[in-house]
Structures are given as C-alpha cells and as structure tokens.
Design a protein around this motif. Structure first.
Motif, PDB file in Angstrom:
ATOM      1  N   SER A  26     -33.209  -2.062  22.588  1.00  0.00           N
ATOM      2  CA  SER A  26     -33.810  -3.295  23.095  1.00  0.00           C
ATOM      3  C   SER A  26     -34.624  -3.020  24.346  1.00  0.00           C
ATOM      4  CB  SER A  26     -32.721  -4.322  23.411  1.00  0.00           C
ATOM      5  OG  SER A  26     -31.975  -4.582  22.253  1.00  0.00           O
ATOM      6  N   THR A  27     -34.132  -2.106  25.191  1.00  0.00           N
ATOM      7  CA  THR A  27     -34.878  -1.741  26.392  1.00  0.00           C
ATOM      8  C   THR A  27     -36.219  -1.124  26.013  1.00  0.00           C
ATOM      9  OG1 THR A  27     -32.731  -1.252  27.336  1.00  0.00           O
ATOM     10  CG2 THR A  27     -34.645  -0.579  28.604  1.00  0.00           C
ATOM     11  N   LEU A  28     -36.198  -0.258  25.009  1.00  0.00           N
ATOM     12  CA  LEU A  28     -37.454   0.339  24.541  1.00  0.00           C
ATOM     13  C   LEU A  28     -38.381  -0.725  23.958  1.00  0.00           C
ATOM     14  CD1 LEU A  28     -36.011   3.556  22.889  1.00  0.00           C
ATOM     15  CD2 LEU A  28     -37.503   3.504  24.876  1.00  0.00           C
ATOM     16  N   SER A  29     -37.790  -1.744  23.304  1.00  0.00           N
ATOM     17  CA  SER A  29     -38.606  -2.841  22.771  1.00  0.00           C
ATOM     18  C   SER A  29     -39.344  -3.534  23.896  1.00  0.00           C
ATOM     19  CB  SER A  29     -37.728  -3.875  22.073  1.00  0.00           C
ATOM     20  OG  SER A  29     -37.025  -3.283  21.025  1.00  0.00           O
ATOM     21  N   ILE A  30     -38.633  -3.765  24.997  1.00  0.00           N
ATOM     22  CA  ILE A  30     -39.264  -4.437  26.137  1.00  0.00           C
ATOM     23  C   ILE A  30     -40.403  -3.567  26.670  1.00  0.00           C
ATOM     24  CG2 ILE A  30     -38.873  -5.259  28.494  1.00  0.00           C
ATOM     25  CD1 ILE A  30     -37.601  -7.068  26.473  1.00  0.00           C
ATOM     26  N   LEU A  31     -40.159  -2.261  26.755  1.00  0.00           N
ATOM     27  CA  LEU A  31     -41.212  -1.347  27.213  1.00  0.00           C
ATOM     28  C   LEU A  31     -42.429  -1.436  26.291  1.00  0.00           C
ATOM     29  CD1 LEU A  31     -42.115   1.051  29.064  1.00  0.00           C
ATOM     30  CD2 LEU A  31     -41.147   2.561  27.348  1.00  0.00           C
ATOM     31  N   LEU A  32     -42.178  -1.392  24.995  1.00  0.00           N
ATOM     32  CA  LEU A  32     -43.277  -1.468  24.025  1.00  0.00           C
ATOM     33  C   LEU A  32     -44.062  -2.762  24.214  1.00  0.00           C
ATOM     34  CD1 LEU A  32     -44.722  -0.391  21.499  1.00  0.00           C
ATOM     35  CD2 LEU A  32     -43.039  -1.574  20.122  1.00  0.00           C
TER      36      LEU A  32
ATOM     37  N   PHE B  89     -37.920 -16.984  21.940  1.00  0.00           N
ATOM     38  CA  PHE B  89     -36.472 -17.004  22.027  1.00  0.00           C
ATOM     39  C   PHE B  89     -35.866 -15.657  21.590  1.00  0.00           C
ATOM     40  CE2 PHE B  89     -32.303 -18.156  20.099  1.00  0.00           C
ATOM     41  CZ  PHE B  89     -31.654 -18.449  21.287  1.00  0.00           C
ATOM     42  N   PRO B  90     -36.275 -15.108  20.436  1.00  0.00           N
ATOM     43  CA  PRO B  90     -35.763 -13.776  20.078  1.00  0.00           C
ATOM     44  C   PRO B  90     -36.110 -12.713  21.120  1.00  0.00           C
ATOM     45  CG  PRO B  90     -36.820 -14.775  18.190  1.00  0.00           C
ATOM     46  CD  PRO B  90     -37.093 -15.671  19.352  1.00  0.00           C
ATOM     47  N   LEU B  91     -37.315 -12.831  21.702  1.00  0.00           N
ATOM     48  CA  LEU B  91     -37.702 -11.854  22.709  1.00  0.00           C
ATOM     49  C   LEU B  91     -36.771 -11.959  23.919  1.00  0.00           C
ATOM     50  CD1 LEU B  91     -39.923  -9.722  23.095  1.00  0.00           C
ATOM     51  CD2 LEU B  91     -41.156 -11.399  24.453  1.00  0.00           C
ATOM     52  N   GLY B  92     -36.433 -13.196  24.279  1.00  0.00           N
ATOM     53  CA  GLY B  92     -35.470 -13.392  25.366  1.00  0.00           C
ATOM     54  C   GLY B  92     -34.138 -12.753  25.027  1.00  0.00           C
ATOM     55  N   LEU B  93     -33.701 -12.930  23.779  1.00  0.00           N
ATOM     56  CA  LEU B  93     -32.439 -12.307  23.349  1.00  0.00           C
ATOM     57  C   LEU B  93     -32.528 -10.790  23.455  1.00  0.00           C
ATOM     58  CD1 LEU B  93     -31.230 -14.331  20.233  1.00  0.00           C
ATOM     59  CD2 LEU B  93     -30.164 -14.181  22.474  1.00  0.00           C
ATOM     60  N   VAL B  94     -33.692 -10.235  23.080  1.00  0.00           N
ATOM     61  CA  VAL B  94     -33.847  -8.782  23.167  1.00  0.00           C
ATOM     62  C   VAL B  94     -33.690  -8.336  24.617  1.00  0.00           C
ATOM     63  CG1 VAL B  94     -35.479  -6.883  22.907  1.00  0.00           C
ATOM     64  CG2 VAL B  94     -35.254  -8.567  21.102  1.00  0.00           C
TER      65      VAL B  94
ATOM     66  N   PRO C 266     -44.156  -6.274  17.636  1.00  0.00           N
ATOM     67  CA  PRO C 266     -43.828  -5.679  16.344  1.00  0.00           C
ATOM     68  C   PRO C 266     -42.572  -6.329  15.767  1.00  0.00           C
ATOM     69  CG  PRO C 266     -44.003  -3.994  18.051  1.00  0.00           C
ATOM     70  CD  PRO C 266     -44.027  -5.307  18.729  1.00  0.00           C
ATOM     71  N   SER C 267     -42.520  -6.430  14.449  1.00  0.00           N
ATOM     72  CA  SER C 267     -41.382  -7.131  13.858  1.00  0.00           C
ATOM     73  C   SER C 267     -40.076  -6.373  14.063  1.00  0.00           C
ATOM     74  CB  SER C 267     -41.633  -7.393  12.378  1.00  0.00           C
ATOM     75  OG  SER C 267     -42.145  -6.243  11.758  1.00  0.00           O
ATOM     76  N   GLU C 268     -40.142  -5.042  14.256  1.00  0.00           N
ATOM     77  CA  GLU C 268     -38.898  -4.298  14.511  1.00  0.00           C
ATOM     78  C   GLU C 268     -38.210  -4.799  15.774  1.00  0.00           C
ATOM     79  OE1 GLU C 268     -41.793  -2.514  13.876  1.00  0.00           O
ATOM     80  OE2 GLU C 268     -41.209  -2.286  11.787  1.00  0.00           O
ATOM     81  N   VAL C 269     -39.029  -5.291  16.726  1.00  0.00           N
ATOM     82  CA  VAL C 269     -38.479  -5.680  18.026  1.00  0.00           C
ATOM     83  C   VAL C 269     -37.556  -6.885  17.899  1.00  0.00           C
ATOM     84  CG1 VAL C 269     -39.110  -6.615  20.280  1.00  0.00           C
ATOM     85  CG2 VAL C 269     -40.351  -4.674  19.356  1.00  0.00           C
TER      86      VAL C 269
ATOM     87  N   LEU D 254     -37.982   3.901  19.070  1.00  0.00           N
ATOM     88  CA  LEU D 254     -37.204   2.663  19.208  1.00  0.00           C
ATOM     89  C   LEU D 254     -36.338   2.436  17.964  1.00  0.00           C
ATOM     90  CD1 LEU D 254     -39.177  -0.620  19.919  1.00  0.00           C
ATOM     91  CD2 LEU D 254     -37.306  -0.575  18.326  1.00  0.00           C
ATOM     92  N   TYR D 255     -36.972   2.604  16.822  1.00  0.00           N
ATOM     93  CA  TYR D 255     -36.265   2.399  15.557  1.00  0.00           C
ATOM     94  C   TYR D 255     -35.091   3.380  15.429  1.00  0.00           C
ATOM     95  CZ  TYR D 255     -35.557   2.911  10.520  1.00  0.00           C
ATOM     96  OH  TYR D 255     -35.009   3.015   9.275  1.00  0.00           O
ATOM     97  N   GLN D 256     -35.343   4.643  15.799  1.00  0.00           N
ATOM     98  CA  GLN D 256     -34.277   5.647  15.752  1.00  0.00           C
ATOM     99  C   GLN D 256     -33.118   5.241  16.646  1.00  0.00           C
ATOM    100  OE1 GLN D 256     -36.016   9.406  16.938  1.00  0.00           O
ATOM    101  NE2 GLN D 256     -35.983  10.113  14.834  1.00  0.00           N
ATOM    102  N   GLN D 257     -33.436   4.921  17.910  1.00  0.00           N
ATOM    103  CA  GLN D 257     -32.373   4.621  18.866  1.00  0.00           C
ATOM    104  C   GLN D 257     -31.545   3.420  18.406  1.00  0.00           C
ATOM    105  OE1 GLN D 257     -31.480   6.227  21.659  1.00  0.00           O
ATOM    106  NE2 GLN D 257     -33.052   7.787  21.571  1.00  0.00           N
TER     107      GLN D 257
END
Lengths: 280, 306, 422
Positions: free
Chosen positions: B277-283, B42-47, A119-122, B263-266
């Motif tokens: 970012s941790t929740l992003s990884i979970l998602l 690369f952005p995912l790695g940063l996350v 998702p782009s939010e990520v 995730l957006y809220q946090q």
C-alpha cells in the motif's frame, strides 16, 4: 497532405505499410492458424505459417469445456451496460464541466481527473472489501458499477468535456431565450450534436470492458459468471498446463467480433474523434 | 412615489438563473462525482490507512506501525533500481509509441485504395487478447525464436532478447507498443483529418514543401492531441505489468521490474499488504506529479487557434 | 448535492439489501463449502463433484462447489480473497507456499479430526509425505498429490543421435548424471535438444533440486536460517549444470523454451503426472526412468500439493469433516487416478497400474513407488515467494557462458541471507 500521390510514391507507401504491418499481423495470424493445429504442432520450430494438419474440433471443444456461450453473453451484456451507462454519466458530467457555471467546478473537475491516475492494482483490495460488505462478490455488479461511475469513466468524461467546450454557444443561448431548462438544452440540443464524440467514447469503453482481466479474476469465482478474458485462462489440461490450441480458438472467437465491429464502425469512429477536437 | 402597501414588492426569486444553473450543474455531475468518491477516493484513503499498518493476510494480523512502512520505503535498496527501470520503461514507451503512432497516422491519412484495410490491420492488436499476444511474442523473442531466425538469414547473430538486460527492456517496450499503438494512431488520425484542408492549399501556394507543411501546419494544429495522448500514454505506461509478468518476470536481475510490478510482488506475491500500500501511494504521487507538470506545460507547447 | 447523494445511497441500498438478505437466509438451512483449486480440467471436476455427491449421503445439507482459479495467479487470487475477508472454506495449496500457510495459523488443524473419523487409518499416510504440512505434530493440510520427479525419454531421438539410451545405461548399472549429461550432449550437438528441465525456464530455480539433490546440495540449512548456496556440494552441482548448458549443449540455454512432448527432445525431467501429455497420434518410442545417481548415490525428489481448511470460516468444522471424507482410503483411491497418493496401502503396482494405464509395472515400481517412498520434497521456506524472487534475480547472472560460478553463488547468499535469518 491530401494531394494526389504519384504512382511511384503510392507503391513506396504500400511497400512501407506492408513491412510495418508484419509485427502487427503476425501474432494474430499465429493465433488464428494455431487454433486449428493439433497441440503438438503449435510449438514446432520454426513456426509454421500454414498448419501442417488441421484440427477444427478445437472450436467445438471450447464449448464443451466451459459454459463458453454463457461467458460470451456475460462479457457482451456487461460491456453493453457499461458502454451505455458510461455514455450517460460521462456526457452529463462532461457537459456540466464544459458549459455550466457552478461554484468549485474546476476544483471538482481536478478531483474527478484523479480517477485517470490510479492503476486498478492500487485499489483492488479495498474495492474487494467494499463489494464484499455489500454482498456483491461473485456478481457482475463490481464489473458494471466501477467502470460506469469510477475511474474508467473519467477518460470518457474528459473526452465529452473537450467536445462540449468546442461547441458554439449560440444555439444554447437561442434555446434559453425560448425558455428551455438546462436538462432540455442538454438532451435536445447538445447531446444530438455530440454523436461523434459519443461514438468514440462508446468504442473505447466497450474495448476496455471487453478486455478487463484483473477485476473479473478477483471478483468472480464461479465459471457460470466468468467473462471471456478470464475464461481464456481456464482451458488447461489435467496439470494446469495450457491447452494452447483450444485456448487460442477461444481467443480467436473473443477477438473476431470486436474486430468486425471496428471494421464497420471505424469510419464514424475516426470522424467522431476528429470532430471532438481533443484539446488539452 | 411611495410604495403602495397593496402592491406586492417584486421579490427577487430564490431560484435565479444562476442558482438554477448551479443546481443543474451539481445534478449533472453527481453520478460521476459520487462514483469517484466511492470507487476511487474512498479506496485510496483506505490504501493510505493500510500503509500505516503491518498487515499479514495469512496470519490475520493488522497492527498500526505509523510511518514504519515509509521509513522502509526510504531504506529499500531495491527501490532506486525499480524507479530507474520505471523511468526507462515509461520514457521508451512514450517516445516509441507516440512517434510510431504519428508515423502510422500520417501514412493512413493518405488517399490510397484499401486504406481502411490497413487501418483495421494496424488497429487489430488492440482487440487481441493480451494473453495470446504476449505468449506469441515471448515465443518470437526466444533465443532460438522467430526473430533471431530472421536475423540469421541476413547473417546477423541476434541477442538473447529477453535474457540480456539491455534488450529485455527494449523487448518489453516494443511488445507493449505494438499491442496498443493502434489507439494513439486512431487519435492522431482523427486529429489529422480535423486539420482544415484550405490551410495546406494556402501553404502550397506559398511554395511550402510536404515536410514544411507538416512542421508548420500539421504539428501545431494537432498539438492538443499530442499532449492528451502523451498524458494518457505516460499514465498508462506506469500501469503495465501483466506483460512484464509473462515476458520477463521483472528480470534479468531487476532490470525490468517497474514500480507497479514491484508493488504487485510485494502485496500479492509476498503478502506484504502494508508495504504494498505504501508503494501504491508512492506510485500515485509520481503519476499525479507527472500529470501536473505536463498540464502546466500545455500552455507553452500547445498551439491554439485563438 | 446532499439530497442526490442520499437518493443515490438509498437507491444502492435498495439494490443491495435484497441481495445480502437472500444470502443470509439461504445460509441458515444449508451449508455450501467453497474449495479453490487450480485445475479447470473437466475430468478432475467430475471426480471432485462425485466425491462431494457421496458426502451428501451423510450430510444432506452440505454442498461443495469447486472454484478453478488460473494456475499462474492462483496464490494471488486466493490471497486477495483472504485479504478482502472472503476466504474459501477449503483450498489447494502449492508446496512452495506450504510453509506460509501452515505456519500462519490460517488453517484448521486436521490430525485429531482425521483420527476421530471411522476407517480413516491415518497411520497409512506416509510421514515423509506429510512432513511439509505438519507443525507441532498437527497436520494442517493433506498432501493429496505427491508426484515424483523422473525422466521421460524419447528413444527415437537418442538412437538417431547415436547415443546410449537411459535403458541401456540402467542395464549396465551406469545410470549416473555424468552419463546422462553425456547422452544429452550427444543429442544436443546433433541439432536436437538433449535434456529439458521442464518448467524451469531459468526462473523456477527450485526445480533444479531434482538435479542438485544428487550432489547432496540444498539451498539452505535444514533449519532454514543459513544460506548454503556457497557450500562445495552446491558449487559442484551448479558447475556441472552450467557446463551441461554452456559447454556441452546438453541442455537448452536461457530463453530457449522447448517442449519435450512435441517429440524433438531426448529427455526431460518432470513429474510423472505429465505422462498424460505424451502424444497419442504419431507416438514416439518413449520411456520413463528414475533420476540418475549423483555423486551421493541414488535419490528421489517429489513435488507436492496439499489441501487445507481455513480456520476462520464459519463452516470450518464441516470443511474438516469433508476433508476427512475426501481423503479417506476409498476416495484416496479415486484421487489416485490423477494424483499420486501419499497412502502406503495404495503404493502398490496393482492399484497404481489400474489408474496409470500408460505406465508399465516396472516403471511404476522403479519410478513411482520408489520415488514417493524415498523422495525429498522440493525446497520450501516461510515467505518463499520473496526468497524465490531474490534468488532468481541473483542467479540470473549465472546464466551466461563466462559466469564466475562461486562469485555468483556468493552474491546469492549475500542477498538472500538476511531474508533467511529473519
């Protein structure tokens, strides 16, 4: 399923479709009619199906309050560039993944598919930092580069790959015997055959770019640079309250051209997708 | 026969057809691959890197905390409810979206006058701005809104759609389905039109009725499209949040707080970028697993002609 | 593949470098300040640009650009810009996030710079108004808008329902919440809407402070550490609100979004700045009255918006100077056209009447001036967004007809207590 239907069956089908249409059409109808109502009438209850009073000045106000023509141009040229760029990048990648044997092609394809899943939010914060480093904040570059090369183009690559996989191999073999290189085979033989699939990719890509909301809000900051979905949120009164009628007039102008394009292109679009044989 | 010294040995050229092809292949995928590495991996790695830190944006602190955010994830009391809501939302959305899309596609595949008008109208919500679309629906779904007004006409007292836990979820799903079902509908319609007509004729000769034709011929032949659209729809369903923000803000209680909204809220509302970012990884892990499972299942459910 | 990658990065660098360069060269000879705001209103922008133009007289190299961000995602977008390392130089700040910004150290201190500015007269700025924006005696953001909550009245609707209008109740000295709810109930039961708490929508619960402050209730203790939703005052206030909604039908229930300014509603509680929404065509007989007295007597509540300068900005000093200019007595008067001021010298009927032509002198006296000078600010807290969501989520079970009010309020404290104590 393509048999001729009895008249009774036809009436039943028309009736069923008309009922099903209500939830699809009513909101749009409300948007259209509310865009010419004075603001105090918009939230009247029960909602009026036909405006009690007309106020067409809303459409002129749209252009007074925002550089709307400029924003229209921004959205249009960004969507056009993204569409063309995606068609090039995705047809090349899709062709290679489908027709060319090279080491690790499957593994690389899986990596590319990851783009579909995020998702782009990520990734918006790291992307913001990257574009900031490159001096591209408040330019249109992020809205052009990311869709063409990044995650949004993966779906297009996928569609193109599925199309090229289904393409018979004999034509290419013949061309090879004639001594054509890969690029020429792609450009002169495969791509012209791929027109229907490209058409489908074009419509999907254009719609995606046209409706992009989160990214413009994050990357753009001056009204001259805004795109349409972002501009829609800017029609507010002195205290941040939305000027609904003007906002809806702008929303109508945003939706109508795309709808017109769809009406004209829909036959090709549907047939194009039919030919791609989207196989898993 | 000896090899004459003067005869040039036929050297195998470096650029064999295979090598040329491989080079061409890499060239062809280069733009896409570089793009994915730059704008996704690369952005995912940063996350992931952020997820190992406690990051307070306002105070400008960025401290390495190791797995602390992941421990927080395991201890987060709200998370089970959030995951449950996400599962309900996605399942409801996929089932409703796919069946409605298929029904509409079958209807629109008929030979009727003015069918293109219907097609366009069913597709039209896709191009309407999301903001306008959601606002209208929140208006219709109010306790005193248009839908309950209609129900009253037939003597039914409608629920308070967006404020009752069970109906809030249904409402959010339905609004989302009406907005986007047009895309799947078109994909299905395309697939239906790709089914060779001779097959139907043959079936009719064999005395198969409409329903039987649909089950025996149509469904198997469009199953690849069903698989593809279901993947896209599930992945898409896990990314929906603007509509939820407008319609229910995740309520009542936490009933419509799906993972991406949480995730957006946090991250963006509470400013916990590390935990966000941790929740992003979970998602990401959840989406990847789901897609993997579906992809593996394709061999069992998808019918291929050859 | 490596070569292509190299080529590509060279190509990208070729596109990027000139862009980056032009940015730096340009920044050397001129300063451009960026201020994020949440109003896209043309009149507001014109006024701000006028003020920025005036600043050029003393600072010819400084330009100020105002960036309107959508209100709904304002703080989010601002935070993304900060997280991405591109904070604006100046920003409007919502009262709810005031504590976060003020305590974080992200903002530049203002007091000393304001004192050093000639003619600024910082003593003129009411201390009550700056309390929320002050830490350790230093002001970190200037409250450019201090807008009292009041009640707009539609006398046509109330008279048609046969209820007593607020004006009549005030004349009798009986303008209390009991009587206000009674009037609203009569209207509500007549088929129209009685009283709307604007922007509340059963989500923005902090707006209920405009009611529960009349009971002396508050969500947490003054030090912010203890949840006080279970205090008797809060239980009484919530019981009264709950009864008004579910028994007397004095207020619309959850999921019933009604706009007072459409003309079908008896009364609405909102900030006085919303007077601009009163319909110009087909106007109804409207009135503006202060909040009624609660069990603890008369009280007032204000909502605020502040503007601060980011300490990390390379132009922070210039930004603070601009802020001092923008909020000096002369420009404060300009701002007062749209935003009720925090300066005592501007809080007189004369100044405010010229900038609020819709309001009568009496309304300005009773509502605006009294409100600003005695009002308490809406509740705020560090980490407010999370606290807001947590309370909102627990309070949802209060909004049904048969809710067990003390039990729900207990559950609110159970869930938000740990966050407050942190």
């Amino acid at each position: 399923m393509k048999t001729d239907l009895s008249p009774r069956m036809k009436v039943a089908l028309y009736g069923l479709m008309c009922v099903l249409l209500i939830p699809f059409v009513f909101p749009t109808w409300w948007m259209l009619t509310s865009s010419v109502k004075p603001i105090s009438d918009i939230f009247a209850f029960p909602p009026d199906l036909w405006p009690r009073r007309f106020d067409f000045t809303t459409y002129a106000r749209v252009f007074e309050l925002q550089p709307f023509a400029r924003q229209y141009w921004n959205s249009a040229y960004i969507a056009a560039l993204v569409t063309i760029g995606t068609m090039i990048v995705s047809s090349m990648a899709g062709y290679a993944f489908a027709r060319i044997k090279f080491p690790f092609s499957n593994a690389i394809f899986m990596i590319v598919l990851l783009g579909l899943l995020i998702p782009s939010e990520v990734t918006i914060v790291p992307l913001f930092q990257m574009f900031l480093k490159w001096g591209m904040i408040n330019t249109h570059w992020p809205l052009i580069l990311v869709p063409i090369f990044g995650a949004p183009s993966v779906f297009a690559t996928f569609v193109m790959r599925q199309f090229f996989i289904a393409l018979p191999g004999e034509l290419e073999e013949a061309a090879r015997v004639d001594g054509l290189g890969r690029f020429k085979i792609f450009w002169l033989i495969a791509l012209p055959l791929a027109k229907p699939a490209l058409g489908a990719v074009a419509i999907f890509t254009f719609l995606h770019s046209w409706n992009l909301y989160l990214e413009p809000i994050v990357f753009l900051s001056s009204t001259q640079m805004f795109t349409l979905p972002q501009a829609l949120t800017q029609f507010t009164d002195a205290y941040g309250g939305a000027m609904w009628n003007i906002q809806l007039a702008a929303a109508t102008m945003t939706a109508i051209p795309v709808l017109l394009v769809f009406i004209v292109a829909q036959k090709q679009f549907v047939e194009g997708l039919a030919h791609t044989g989207l196989k898993g | 026969m000896t090899i004459a010294a003067g005869t040039p040995r036929r050297k195998r050229p470096f650029w064999t057809i295979e090598r040329r092809d491989a080079a061409a292949g890499y060239l062809f995928i280069a733009p896409q691959l570089i793009g994915i590495v730059t704008f996704v991996l690369f952005p995912l790695g940063l996350v992931f890197y952020y997820s190992l830190h406690e990051w307070n944006v306002l105070a400008n602190t960025f401290n390495f905390v190791g797995a602390a955010n992941y421990q927080m994830l395991l201890a987060d009391k709200a998370l089970p409810q959030v995951l449950l809501s996400s599962a309900i939302f996605s399942a409801g959305l996929v089932i409703l979206n796919m069946s409605l899309a298929l029904l509409l596609a079958v209807l629109l595949d008929q030979k009727l006058k003015g069918i293109t008008v219907f097609r366009t109208l069913f597709f039209s919500p896709v191009v309407v701005s999301l903001v306008a679309w959601t606002i209208v629906w929140s208006f219709l779904l109010q306790n005193n809104g248009g839908i309950n007004g209609l129900l009253q006409l037939i003597g039914v007292e409608g629920p308070n759609w967006l404020r009752t836990p069970a109906t809030a979820m249904i409402s959010v799903v339905v609004v989302q389905v009406f907005k986007n079902v047009g895309l799947n509908m078109i994909l299905f319609l395309a697939a239906l039109q790709g089914v060779p007509k001779e097959l139907y004729e043959a079936a009719r000769v064999d005395g198969a009725g409409r329903f039987k034709q649909f089950r025996r011929i149509t469904l198997p032949l469009i199953s690849p499209t069903i698989l593809l659209t279901s993947i896209i729809t599930i992945v898409g369903s896990l990314q929906v949040f603007a509509q939820i923000a407008v319609l229910t803000q995740g309520g009542p209680g936490m009933t419509t707080t799906v993972l991406v909204y949480y995730l957006y809220q946090q991250a963006f509302q509470f400013h916990f970028f590390g935990y966000g970012s941790t929740l992003s990884i979970l998602l990401f892990v959840i989406v990847a697993l789901l897609t993997f499972v579906q992809w593996q299942m394709r061999k069992r459910i998808v019918f291929y002609e050859n | 593949m490596k070569i292509t990658q190299l080529k590509a990065s060279a190509a990208i660098a070729g596109i990027l470098l000139p862009l980056a360069w032009s940015g730096t060269v340009w920044a050397q000879d001129a300063v451009n300040l960026r201020m994020t705001i949440w109003s896209a209103n043309e009149a507001h922008l014109a006024m701000f640009n006028e003020i920025a133009e005036g600043f050029k007289a003393t600072h010819p190299n400084v330009t100020v650009s105002f960036e309107p961000l959508p209100f709904d995602s304002y703080t989010t977008t601002l935070t993304t810009q900060i997280a991405g390392g591109n904070p604006p130089d100046l920003a409007w700040i919502l009262e709810t996030t005031a504590a976060d910004f003020v305590n974080s150290g992200a903002l530049a201190p203002l007091t000393d710079a304001f004192k050093a500015t000639e003619g600024y007269d910082i003593a003129d700025v009411s201390e009550q108004a700056t309390a929320l924006w002050t830490k350790d005696g230093q002001l970190y953001a200037y409250p450019f808008s201090t807008s009292p909550f009041a009640i707009f009245v539609n006398n046509d609707v109330i008279k048609a329902a046969g209820a007593k209008t607020p004006a009549e109740l005030i004349a009798e000295g009986a303008w209390t919440w009991d009587n206000a709810f009674a009037t609203a109930a009569t209207v509500g039961q007549s088929g129209k809407t009685g009283l709307v708490l604007r922007d509340f929508k059963y989500q923005v619960w902090q707006n209920m402070a405009s009611i529960w402050n009349g009971w002396g209730a508050s969500p947490w203790s003054p030090d912010g550490k203890t949840c006080t939703f279970t205090d008797p005052a809060m239980i009484d206030a919530m019981t009264a609100i709950h009864k008004a909604i579910f028994v007397d039908k004095a207020m619309p229930g959850p999921g019933e979004d009604i706009d007072f300014f459409a003309g079908e509603t008896g009364m609405t509680i909102t900030q006085i700045s919303r007077a601009s929404l009163l319909p110009k065509e087909n106007p109804f007989d409207w009135d503006l009255v202060p909040l009624p007295a609660g069990p603890v007597g008369n009280y007032a509540v204000v909502g605020q918006a502040g503007v601060g300068a980011f300490a990390a900005s390379p132009n922070a000093a210039t930004a603070v100077e601009f802020l001092a200019y923008m909020t000096n007595p002369e420009n404060s008067q300009k701002l007062a056209q749209f935003f009720p001021p925090a300066r005592a010298s501007l809080l007189n009927a004369e100044t405010l009447a010229s900038t609020n032509p819709l309001l009568s002198a009496e309304q300005i006296d009773n509502v605006v001036i009294d409100g600003i000078s005695t009002g308490t600010v809406l509740p705020g807290h560090t980490n407010f967004a999370q606290i807001q969501q947590t309370v909102r989520s627990s309070l949802d079970s209060l909004w049904v007809a048969d809710a067990d009010i003390p039990a729900v309020l207990q559950s609110v404290c159970d869930s938000v207590g740990p966050l407050l104590a942190r």
